[in-house]
Scaffold this motif. Structure first.
Motif, mmCIF file in Angstrom:
data_model
loop_
_atom_site.group_PDB
_atom_site.id
_atom_site.type_symbol
_atom_site.label_atom_id
_atom_site.label_comp_id
_atom_site.label_asym_id
_atom_site.label_seq_id
_atom_site.Cartn_x
_atom_site.Cartn_y
_atom_site.Cartn_z
ATOM 1 N N ASP A 1 -5.717 1.853 -18.060
ATOM 2 C CA ASP A 1 -4.223 1.049 -18.386
ATOM 3 C C ASP A 1 -4.298 -0.174 -17.092
ATOM 4 O OD1 ASP A 1 -3.203 2.569 -16.172
ATOM 5 O OD2 ASP A 1 -2.549 4.320 -17.324
ATOM 6 N N LEU A 2 -3.427 -0.912 -17.512
ATOM 7 C CA LEU A 2 -3.021 -1.913 -16.275
ATOM 8 C C LEU A 2 -1.575 -2.053 -16.386
ATOM 9 C CD1 LEU A 2 -5.656 -3.072 -18.453
ATOM 10 C CD2 LEU A 2 -5.418 -4.739 -16.673
ATOM 11 N N SER A 3 -1.197 -2.406 -15.274
ATOM 12 C CA SER A 3 0.158 -2.897 -14.921
ATOM 13 C C SER A 3 0.203 -4.139 -13.928
ATOM 14 C CB SER A 3 0.988 -1.735 -14.189
ATOM 15 O OG SER A 3 0.858 -1.454 -12.840
ATOM 16 N N GLY A 4 1.369 -4.528 -13.720
ATOM 17 C CA GLY A 4 1.628 -5.790 -12.863
ATOM 18 C C GLY A 4 1.497 -5.626 -11.408
ATOM 19 N N GLY A 5 1.110 -4.143 -10.971
ATOM 20 C CA GLY A 5 0.748 -3.677 -9.740
ATOM 21 C C GLY A 5 -0.570 -3.094 -9.547
ATOM 22 N N GLY A 6 -1.034 -2.520 -10.540
ATOM 23 C CA GLY A 6 -2.470 -1.859 -10.519
ATOM 24 C C GLY A 6 -3.170 -1.492 -11.692
ATOM 25 N N ILE A 7 -4.421 -1.078 -11.454
ATOM 26 C CA ILE A 7 -5.247 -0.914 -12.753
ATOM 27 C C ILE A 7 -5.982 0.682 -12.294
ATOM 28 C CG2 ILE A 7 -7.392 -1.540 -13.774
ATOM 29 C CD1 ILE A 7 -6.964 -4.128 -12.774
ATOM 30 N N ARG A 8 -5.942 1.298 -13.548
ATOM 31 C CA ARG A 8 -6.815 2.634 -13.614
ATOM 32 C C ARG A 8 -7.820 2.274 -14.524
ATOM 33 N NH1 ARG A 8 -4.682 8.096 -16.061
ATOM 34 N NH2 ARG A 8 -3.500 6.683 -17.424
ATOM 35 N N PHE A 9 -8.866 2.810 -13.861
ATOM 36 C CA PHE A 9 -10.247 2.834 -14.670
ATOM 37 C C PHE A 9 -11.092 3.999 -14.509
ATOM 38 C CE2 PHE A 9 -10.865 0.594 -10.474
ATOM 39 C CZ PHE A 9 -12.299 1.197 -10.299
ATOM 40 N N LEU A 10 -12.098 4.251 -15.472
ATOM 41 C CA LEU A 10 -12.869 5.210 -15.468
ATOM 42 C C LEU A 10 -14.369 4.867 -14.988
ATOM 43 C CD1 LEU A 10 -12.297 6.822 -18.967
ATOM 44 C CD2 LEU A 10 -11.834 8.129 -16.661
ATOM 45 N N THR A 11 -14.943 5.339 -14.219
ATOM 46 C CA THR A 11 -16.223 5.029 -13.768
ATOM 47 C C THR A 11 -16.918 6.428 -13.215
ATOM 48 O OG1 THR A 11 -17.647 3.743 -12.106
ATOM 49 C CG2 THR A 11 -15.519 4.593 -11.466
ATOM 50 N N GLY A 12 -18.267 6.570 -13.302
ATOM 51 C CA GLY A 12 -19.121 7.548 -12.639
ATOM 52 C C GLY A 12 -19.281 7.545 -11.354
ATOM 53 N N THR A 13 -19.171 6.389 -10.785
ATOM 54 C CA THR A 13 -19.429 5.725 -9.383
ATOM 55 C C THR A 13 -18.215 5.414 -8.603
ATOM 56 O OG1 THR A 13 -20.487 3.776 -10.011
ATOM 57 C CG2 THR A 13 -21.920 5.696 -9.598
ATOM 58 N N PRO A 14 -17.249 6.037 -8.713
ATOM 59 C CA PRO A 14 -16.054 5.495 -7.971
ATOM 60 C C PRO A 14 -16.237 5.031 -6.352
ATOM 61 C CG PRO A 14 -15.886 7.945 -7.939
ATOM 62 C CD PRO A 14 -17.141 7.428 -8.760
ATOM 63 N N PRO A 15 -15.458 4.103 -6.285
ATOM 64 C CA PRO A 15 -15.381 3.254 -4.756
ATOM 65 C C PRO A 15 -14.514 4.542 -3.855
ATOM 66 C CG PRO A 15 -14.198 1.868 -6.203
ATOM 67 C CD PRO A 15 -14.595 3.046 -7.143
ATOM 68 N N PRO A 16 -14.911 4.508 -2.612
ATOM 69 C CA PRO A 16 -14.092 5.379 -1.604
ATOM 70 C C PRO A 16 -12.528 5.099 -1.755
ATOM 71 C CG PRO A 16 -16.197 4.633 -0.557
ATOM 72 C CD PRO A 16 -16.083 3.898 -1.946
ATOM 73 N N VAL A 17 -11.800 5.988 -1.463
ATOM 74 C CA VAL A 17 -10.394 5.692 -1.304
ATOM 75 C C VAL A 17 -9.951 4.792 -0.073
ATOM 76 C CG1 VAL A 17 -8.071 6.708 -0.845
ATOM 77 C CG2 VAL A 17 -9.653 7.738 -2.600
ATOM 78 N N GLY A 18 -9.179 4.076 -0.083
ATOM 79 C CA GLY A 18 -8.811 3.111 1.260
ATOM 80 C C GLY A 18 -9.889 1.908 1.138
ATOM 81 N N THR A 19 -10.854 1.706 0.356
ATOM 82 C CA THR A 19 -11.518 0.599 0.339
ATOM 83 C C THR A 19 -11.006 -0.592 -0.321
ATOM 84 O OG1 THR A 19 -13.020 1.345 -1.498
ATOM 85 C CG2 THR A 19 -14.096 1.799 0.678
ATOM 86 N N LYS A 20 -11.509 -1.906 0.260
ATOM 87 C CA LYS A 20 -11.105 -3.115 -0.590
ATOM 88 C C LYS A 20 -12.031 -3.204 -1.562
ATOM 89 C CE LYS A 20 -7.833 -4.372 2.278
ATOM 90 N NZ LYS A 20 -6.441 -3.818 2.082
ATOM 91 N N ALA A 21 -11.759 -3.622 -2.703
ATOM 92 C CA ALA A 21 -12.751 -3.948 -4.094
ATOM 93 C C ALA A 21 -12.277 -5.042 -4.821
ATOM 94 C CB ALA A 21 -12.487 -2.627 -4.964
ATOM 95 N N GLU A 22 -13.459 -5.582 -5.578
ATOM 96 C CA GLU A 22 -13.024 -6.790 -6.251
ATOM 97 C C GLU A 22 -13.493 -6.102 -7.845
ATOM 98 O OE1 GLU A 22 -14.575 -10.829 -5.800
ATOM 99 O OE2 GLU A 22 -15.849 -10.017 -7.417
ATOM 100 N N LEU A 23 -12.531 -6.212 -8.835
ATOM 101 C CA LEU A 23 -12.923 -5.904 -10.224
ATOM 102 C C LEU A 23 -12.959 -7.258 -11.011
ATOM 103 C CD1 LEU A 23 -11.549 -3.136 -9.201
ATOM 104 C CD2 LEU A 23 -10.685 -2.885 -11.161
ATOM 105 N N ARG A 24 -13.975 -7.084 -12.082
ATOM 106 C CA ARG A 24 -14.067 -8.190 -12.915
ATOM 107 C C ARG A 24 -14.040 -7.580 -14.334
ATOM 108 N NH1 ARG A 24 -16.150 -13.127 -11.465
ATOM 109 N NH2 ARG A 24 -16.606 -12.901 -9.093
ATOM 110 N N ILE A 25 -12.972 -7.870 -15.064
ATOM 111 C CA ILE A 25 -12.587 -7.376 -16.560
ATOM 112 C C ILE A 25 -13.014 -8.338 -17.408
ATOM 113 C CG2 ILE A 25 -10.965 -6.117 -17.577
ATOM 114 C CD1 ILE A 25 -9.454 -5.526 -15.058
#
Length: 124
Positions: free
Chosen positions: A41-65
């Motif tokens: 799901d998505l909202s104006g403030g965040g995105i929740r996604f499923l992955t088998g290889t999650p990035p560590p909590v606290g890291t800065k990430a770039e998503l391409r949807i």
């Protein structure tokens, strides 16, 4: 004595249940990591996604949807999102968005990686 009950989702932003392909990347100690998954799901403030290889909590990430709608009916789009990973539980990762933008994307942006073709050289 009356007890008031607050029920339901109390988040500030409405959430949209959309399943779209996502690619993500993040850097840690000078190494760039990449992964793939699908949005939950998505909202104006965040995105929740499923992955088998999650990035560590606290890291800065770039998503391409992979965006499901075409620009002017003919050009594929992707939603590029930057933010911080808030949590990862049971395969679900939550990213708080700091900024986002829509971009056009190539035909093979979300296709599976293919082997490199043979190299050719042309000499005169």
């Amino acid at each position: 004595m009356s007890v008031d009950c607050i029920c339901g989702d109390r988040r500030a932003d409405r959430r949209y249940n959309l399943q779209m392909d996502v690619r993500f990347s993040y850097s840690e100690r000078g190494v760039t990591y990449v992964g793939a998954g699908v949005t939950v799901d998505l909202s104006g403030g965040g995105i929740r996604f499923l992955t088998g290889t999650p990035p560590p909590v606290g890291t800065k990430a770039e998503l391409r949807i992979a965006w499901p709608f075409l620009l002017q009916g003919c050009c594929t789009l992707e939603l590029v999102v930057w933010g911080s990973v808030l949590s990862t539980r049971e395969g679900c990762t939550v990213l708080r968005m700091s900024r986002y933008e829509f971009r056009t994307r190539g035909e093979r942006s979300f296709s599976e990686p293919q082997e490199c073709p043979e190299a050719y050289s042309i000499t005169a």
